[in-house]
Design an enzyme around this catalytic site. Structure first.
Site, mmCIF file in Angstrom:
data_model
loop_
_atom_site.group_PDB
_atom_site.id
_atom_site.type_symbol
_atom_site.label_atom_id
_atom_site.label_comp_id
_atom_site.label_asym_id
_atom_site.label_seq_id
_atom_site.Cartn_x
_atom_site.Cartn_y
_atom_site.Cartn_z
ATOM 1 C CE LYS A 40 -4.375 -1.665 0.690
ATOM 2 N NZ LYS A 40 -4.275 -2.954 1.374
ATOM 3 C CD GLU A 70 -10.096 4.435 0.795
ATOM 4 O OE1 GLU A 70 -9.858 5.656 0.664
ATOM 5 O OE2 GLU A 70 -9.431 3.554 0.209
ATOM 6 C CB SER A 96 -0.149 -8.209 -1.254
ATOM 7 O OG SER A 96 -0.976 -9.068 -0.494
HETATM 8 C C1 LIG Z 1 -5.188 -4.013 1.143
HETATM 9 C C2 LIG Z 1 -4.497 -5.280 0.910
HETATM 10 C C3 LIG Z 1 -4.859 -6.133 -0.145
HETATM 11 C C4 LIG Z 1 -6.027 -5.890 -1.054
HETATM 12 O O1 LIG Z 1 -5.951 -4.723 -1.792
HETATM 13 P P1 LIG Z 1 -5.630 -4.712 -3.356
HETATM 14 O O2 LIG Z 1 -5.924 -3.310 -3.741
HETATM 15 O O3 LIG Z 1 -6.518 -5.698 -4.007
HETATM 16 O O4 LIG Z 1 -4.200 -5.060 -3.515
HETATM 17 C C5 LIG Z 1 -4.106 -7.279 -0.357
HETATM 18 N N1 LIG Z 1 -3.072 -7.599 0.448
HETATM 19 C C6 LIG Z 1 -2.715 -6.814 1.487
HETATM 20 C C7 LIG Z 1 -1.574 -7.233 2.335
HETATM 21 C C8 LIG Z 1 -3.407 -5.638 1.762
HETATM 22 O O5 LIG Z 1 -3.038 -4.881 2.797
#
Ligand SMILES: *Cc1c(COP(=O)(O)O)cnc(C)c1O
Length: 411
Positions: free
Chosen positions: A99, A121, A388
């Site tokens: 993020k 948000e 992610s």
């Molecule tokens: C917020 C988040 C997501 C989902 O958001 P995307 O916009 O689909 O990437 C996925 N993995 C993690 C670790 C997150 O914090």
């Protein structure tokens, strides 16, 4: 970056009006149109400005910790006995998830626009934390809207935001989660658009957000492409990423879109299974509609009322998917599947035990698909999966399922 490893991906979409085919666009009140147009034109200028790009890449390196490793998951690969699995380690970034790539890009843009007040948000709180972090770093006032249920579920992230000086405003409307928090943020923006920039957290919302958020996350795929070519001297056969709004997925996928041999799989939240109200898999039984500024696939009833969603991971629990994913699905370029809560928890456990990496529950949905597919592929094939985020925020919840005898953690 050498010319040979530069991505050949055409970045011609969206068009001028923010459409990816029939998806996307700008469905907002008239009062926001001027702000969105100003943002679009300033973004185009910034994108072409070497000084902006240099500040962005310096901050990505020294503040956020890029580039992130592309790690060969050797033991997991051996266990599954098929394709080689590589993890793109966004979990190692500052604040623990991808993020911050986007939050940083957008605050640099806010600075250029002369804005002094930042709003955002947040669902699970990861985007709120990333935004509070960059707001602290650039000395801007920061207000984060968060559903009151999410505030309870993700108390740790609420405290992190407050420690960095952000104001967290609880939202009591509706389901008291992400969708309502976005509504409040949009309402605030309409009222305070003069001095305020809205840092939207995924590849969603009205144009230019889906494009801009994608571009700020493209660094994930650009690095991964270069790294896999350096390590294996060939492109991956398959990319896998979880899809909430779709920002980490589009960031990984986009630089490979021009590589026809590379298959891509987005993994949505299957919750308790594909039953109305029990999941958040928009491509499974969803329909075309408009939500919060964009036309895309979403979960709604026949009257267009948005349905309740469920996922074990708060970050995938949203009724609409980013419009570029809707487009890529309609073109057949990217496929979308889902993993259930149980499959995600099982993958969470596997990665923790076999690789010593505790992944976020969102990420665990992508890992669950790898668990299914890797053994069906041959040993000379390659999977790159977007890791992610890290699972620190999820340990209390995971422990409830995976360590039932453990004393409950307070978060
Ligand atoms: C917020 C988040 C997501 C989902 O958001 P995307 O916009 O689909 O990437 C996925 N993995 C993690 C670790 C997150 O914090």
């Amino acid at each position: 970056m050498s010319a040979v490893t530069d991505s050949p991906t055409p970045t011609t979409l969206p068009d001028e009006s923010g459409h990816f085919g029939t998806f996307g666009g700008r469905f907002v009140p008239e009062t926001l149109m001027a702000a969105l147009k100003e943002l679009t034109s300033e973004y185009e200028k910034a994108k072409a400005d070497p000084a902006f790009q240099e500040e962005l890449s310096n901050m990505l390196a020294d503040f956020c910790g890029r580039e992130t490793p592309l790690y060969f998951a050797e033991r997991w690969t051996e266990q599954l006995g098929g394709a080689k699995i590589f993890l793109k380690r966004e979990d190692l970034l500052h604040t623990g998830a991808h993020k911050i790539n986007n939050a940083l890009g957008q605050i640099l843009l806010a600075k250029r626009l002369g804005k002094t007040r930042i709003i955002a948000e947040t669902g699970a709180g990861q985007h709120g934390v990333a935004t509070a972090t960059v707001a602290a770093r650039f000395g801007m006032k920061c207000i984060v809207y968060m559903g009151s249920i999410d505030m309870e579920r993700q108390h740790l992230n609420v405290v992190r935001m407050r420690l960095m000086g952000a104001e967290v405003r609880g939202v009591e409307a509706g389901q008291k989660t992400l969708k309502e928090a976005v509504n409040e943020a949009l309402r605030d923006w309409v009222t305070n658009v003069e001095d305020t920039h809205y840092i939207l957290g995924s590849a969603l919302g009205p144009h230019p957000y889906p494009m801009m958020v994608r571009d700020f996350h493209r660094v994930i795929g650009t690095e991964a492409r270069r790294q896999i070519l350096a390590k294996e001297d060939k492109l991956p056969d398959l990319l896998v990423a979880c899809v909430g709004g779709g920002s980490n997925a589009i960031g990984l996928f986009h630089p490979f879109l021009g590589d026809d041999s590379v298959k891509m799989m987005g993994v949505e939240a299957g919750g308790h299974g594909i039953v109305k109200g029990d999941h958040a898999a928009r491509f499974q039984g969803g329909k075309l509609g408009v939500l919060q500024g964009t036309k895309t696939w979403l979960l709604a009833d026949d009257d267009g009322q948005i349905e309740l969603t469920h996922s074990v991971s708060a970050g995938l629990d949203y009724a609409a998917v980013g419009p570029e994913h809707a487009f890529l699905q309609s073109e057949g370029r990217v496929e979308y599947t889902y993993a259930t809560d149980d499959e995600a928890l099982a993958a969470f456990k596997t990665l923790s035990e076999i690789e010593g990496i505790i992944p976020a529950l969102e990420t665990s949905h992508a890992l669950a698909y790898v668990n299914k597919v890797a053994s069906t592929m041959s040993k000379d094939q390659i999977i790159v999966v977007s890791l992610s985020g890290r699972g620190d925020k999820d340990v209390a919840q995971a422990a409830r399922y995976l360590l039932p005898d453990e004393k409950p953690l307070e978060v």
